[in-house]
Motif scaffolding. Structure first.
Motif, PDB file in Angstrom:
ATOM      1  N   PHE A  67       0.777  -1.247  -0.063  1.00 42.88           N
ATOM      2  CA  PHE A  67      -0.090   0.032  -0.034  1.00 42.88           C
ATOM      3  C   PHE A  67       0.693   1.296  -0.086  1.00 42.88           C
ATOM      4  O   PHE A  67       1.983   1.316   0.484  1.00 42.88           O
ATOM      5  CB  PHE A  67      -0.987  -0.147   1.224  1.00 42.88           C
ATOM      6  CG  PHE A  67      -1.812  -1.208   1.350  1.00 42.88           C
ATOM      7  CD1 PHE A  67      -2.769  -1.067   0.370  1.00 42.88           C
ATOM      8  CD2 PHE A  67      -1.905  -2.152   2.389  1.00 42.88           C
ATOM      9  CE1 PHE A  67      -3.622  -2.299   0.324  1.00 42.88           C
ATOM     10  CE2 PHE A  67      -2.697  -3.305   2.579  1.00 42.88           C
ATOM     11  CZ  PHE A  67      -3.784  -3.283   1.313  1.00 42.88           C
ATOM     12  N   SER A  68       0.275   2.147  -0.595  1.00 42.13           N
ATOM     13  CA  SER A  68       1.120   3.721  -0.670  1.00 42.13           C
ATOM     14  C   SER A  68       0.544   4.381   0.601  1.00 42.13           C
ATOM     15  O   SER A  68      -0.233   3.734   1.433  1.00 42.13           O
ATOM     16  CB  SER A  68       0.573   4.577  -1.481  1.00 42.13           C
ATOM     17  OG  SER A  68      -0.868   4.741  -1.768  1.00 42.13           O
ATOM     18  N   ASN A  70      -0.832   7.220   1.130  1.00 44.51           N
ATOM     19  CA  ASN A  70      -2.450   7.526   1.339  1.00 44.51           C
ATOM     20  C   ASN A  70      -3.283   6.384   1.412  1.00 44.51           C
ATOM     21  O   ASN A  70      -4.136   6.442   2.001  1.00 44.51           O
ATOM     22  CB  ASN A  70      -2.762   8.319  -0.258  1.00 44.51           C
ATOM     23  CG  ASN A  70      -2.118   9.745  -0.199  1.00 44.51           C
ATOM     24  OD1 ASN A  70      -2.428  10.527   0.502  1.00 44.51           O
ATOM     25  ND2 ASN A  70      -1.399   9.951  -1.102  1.00 44.51           N
ATOM     26  N   GLU A  71      -2.756   5.191   0.623  1.00 49.42           N
ATOM     27  CA  GLU A  71      -3.939   4.060   0.977  1.00 49.42           C
ATOM     28  C   GLU A  71      -3.733   3.443   2.236  1.00 49.42           C
ATOM     29  O   GLU A  71      -4.734   3.338   2.917  1.00 49.42           O
ATOM     30  CB  GLU A  71      -3.348   2.938   0.238  1.00 49.42           C
ATOM     31  CG  GLU A  71      -3.669   3.139  -1.362  1.00 49.42           C
ATOM     32  CD  GLU A  71      -3.078   2.418  -2.251  1.00 49.42           C
ATOM     33  OE1 GLU A  71      -3.663   2.075  -3.396  1.00 49.42           O
ATOM     34  OE2 GLU A  71      -2.090   1.683  -2.016  1.00 49.42           O
ATOM     35  N   ALA A  74      -6.015   5.976   4.133  1.00 51.60           N
ATOM     36  CA  ALA A  74      -7.315   5.301   3.916  1.00 51.60           C
ATOM     37  C   ALA A  74      -7.843   4.272   5.060  1.00 51.60           C
ATOM     38  O   ALA A  74      -8.738   4.239   5.273  1.00 51.60           O
ATOM     39  CB  ALA A  74      -7.631   5.237   2.654  1.00 51.60           C
ATOM     40  N   HIS A 139      -3.594  -8.383  -1.171  1.00 49.29           N
ATOM     41  CA  HIS A 139      -3.389  -7.532  -2.203  1.00 49.29           C
ATOM     42  C   HIS A 139      -3.021  -8.176  -3.322  1.00 49.29           C
ATOM     43  O   HIS A 139      -2.083  -9.235  -3.331  1.00 49.29           O
ATOM     44  CB  HIS A 139      -2.142  -6.325  -1.722  1.00 49.29           C
ATOM     45  CG  HIS A 139      -2.126  -5.049  -2.534  1.00 49.29           C
ATOM     46  ND1 HIS A 139      -1.553  -5.322  -3.618  1.00 49.29           N
ATOM     47  CD2 HIS A 139      -2.760  -3.963  -2.353  1.00 49.29           C
ATOM     48  CE1 HIS A 139      -1.303  -4.061  -4.267  1.00 49.29           C
ATOM     49  NE2 HIS A 139      -2.065  -3.360  -3.707  1.00 49.29           N
ATOM     50  N   ASP A 233      -6.076  -0.171  -5.696  1.00 48.42           N
ATOM     51  CA  ASP A 233      -6.101   1.225  -5.280  1.00 48.42           C
ATOM     52  C   ASP A 233      -7.184   1.413  -4.379  1.00 48.42           C
ATOM     53  O   ASP A 233      -8.387   1.678  -4.765  1.00 48.42           O
ATOM     54  CB  ASP A 233      -6.164   1.893  -6.651  1.00 48.42           C
ATOM     55  CG  ASP A 233      -6.005   3.460  -6.407  1.00 48.42           C
ATOM     56  OD1 ASP A 233      -6.128   3.882  -5.407  1.00 48.42           O
ATOM     57  OD2 ASP A 233      -6.121   4.180  -7.494  1.00 48.42           O
ATOM     58  N   VAL A 234      -6.830   1.615  -3.061  1.00 47.39           N
ATOM     59  CA  VAL A 234      -7.601   1.513  -2.125  1.00 47.39           C
ATOM     60  C   VAL A 234      -8.292   2.740  -2.022  1.00 47.39           C
ATOM     61  O   VAL A 234      -9.534   2.955  -1.822  1.00 47.39           O
ATOM     62  CB  VAL A 234      -6.960   1.559  -0.533  1.00 47.39           C
ATOM     63  CG1 VAL A 234      -8.174   1.847   0.701  1.00 47.39           C
ATOM     64  CG2 VAL A 234      -6.370   0.068  -0.334  1.00 47.39           C
ATOM     65  N   THR A 235      -7.814   3.924  -2.543  1.00 49.50           N
ATOM     66  CA  THR A 235      -8.378   5.259  -2.537  1.00 49.50           C
ATOM     67  C   THR A 235      -9.475   5.549  -3.588  1.00 49.50           C
ATOM     68  O   THR A 235     -10.407   6.338  -3.538  1.00 49.50           O
ATOM     69  CB  THR A 235      -7.179   6.436  -2.712  1.00 49.50           C
ATOM     70  OG1 THR A 235      -6.446   6.168  -4.047  1.00 49.50           O
ATOM     71  CG2 THR A 235      -6.382   6.370  -1.316  1.00 49.50           C
ATOM     72  N   ASP A 249       3.520   9.731  -2.985  1.00 49.55           N
ATOM     73  CA  ASP A 249       3.560   8.216  -2.782  1.00 49.55           C
ATOM     74  C   ASP A 249       4.479   7.577  -3.637  1.00 49.55           C
ATOM     75  O   ASP A 249       4.975   6.528  -3.066  1.00 49.55           O
ATOM     76  CB  ASP A 249       2.053   7.745  -3.295  1.00 49.55           C
ATOM     77  CG  ASP A 249       1.111   7.892  -2.008  1.00 49.55           C
ATOM     78  OD1 ASP A 249       1.156   7.969  -1.000  1.00 49.55           O
ATOM     79  OD2 ASP A 249       0.010   7.890  -2.572  1.00 49.55           O
TER      80      ASP A 249
END
Length: 256
Positions: A67-68, A70-71, A74, A139, A233-235, A249
């Protein structure tokens, strides 16, 4: 006419490969996990939550996962909203699983195992890092070896380091019951018999981790159910939890 219908049903059942039948028994876990995540993305919008992790913590988790930054943030927001839905202590308690998955039957082997696999410290609660660790396995970029290990532990109900016939039967019955799916006793026995015939290399009546690994590696379709594409891509998958961190990211993403 009845005989013809029965014959047609038997033909369809026999036309399924062992891999397809075994995949069908693993699907409920992945489906329920994905449904849970999506359903929670729209829950508790108006409830304030408190941040439990620093930016450094989030950055570290991003470096150690697919994950990034930002993810991870989130996922942190989703986790925070979950953890304060019953007891506001920054942890997900076991009682939450029944409330969220609407189990009217109380204790359920499948739900208990799901919680147990998230609860890596085995202390009765799920912490944020544990939440991220397990989702990392599902993932699309999650290591295959971790997916294989997770699927093994899903069936190793008694934590003996082996999968036994009774454990496979118990887990299949529990997952099918929870999702409303049905397999005849004949098909269930066929799955178990064929699985042990192919996977139990030393014929001792149980499957060890190496035997399970070899079995799954030869049947890659089984691992497809250990991947949730929405986690790529969670976001984007969960637009309710988008953050502006001011961080690039790309500088934190692991090189593939």
């Amino acid at each position: 006419m009845g005989a013809a219908s029965s014959s047609s049903s038997t033909s369809r059942s026999s036309s399924l490969t062992l891999t397809e039948k075994l995949c069908a028994t693993l699907i409920p876990f992945a489906v329920l996990l994905e449904v849970l995540i999506h359903s929670l993305s729209s829950c508790f919008h108006d409830r304030p939550v408190k941040p439990l992790y620093t930016f450094d913590d989030v950055s570290r988790l991003a470096r150690d996962s697919p994950f990034s930054v930002n993810e991870v943030e989130a996922l942190r927001e989703l986790f925070n909203k979950l953890s304060c839905s019953i007891i506001d202590d920054g942890l997900i308690h076991k009682e939450l699983q029944l409330a969220l998955l609407h189990s009217a039957c109380g204790e359920n082997l499948f739900l208990n195992k799901v919680f147990d696999l998230f609860d890596e410290k085995q202390n009765g609660v799920i912490e944020f890092e544990e939440f991220v660790h397990v989702l990392s396995i599902f993932h699309p970029s999650g290591p295959i070896e971790q997916k294989i290990d997770f699927s093994f532990r899903l069936y190793d109900l008694r934590k003996t380091g082996y999968i036994e016939r009774e454990e496979v039967q118990e887990m299949i019955v529990a997952t099918l019951k929870e999702t409303g799916m049905h397999l005849s006793d004949e098909v269930l026995e066929e799955i178990i018999d064929n699985t042990f015939a192919d996977a139990d290399a030393d014929k001792d009546g149980r499957i060890n981790q190496e035997e399970w690994r070899n079995f799954v590696i030869q049947r890659p379709h089984l691992l497809k159910n250990m991947t949730l594409t929405s986690l790529r891509d969670v976001t984007t998958a969960f637009p309710s939890f988008i953050f502006n961190t001011g961080v690039d990211d790309d500088s934190f993403r692991k090189k593939e």
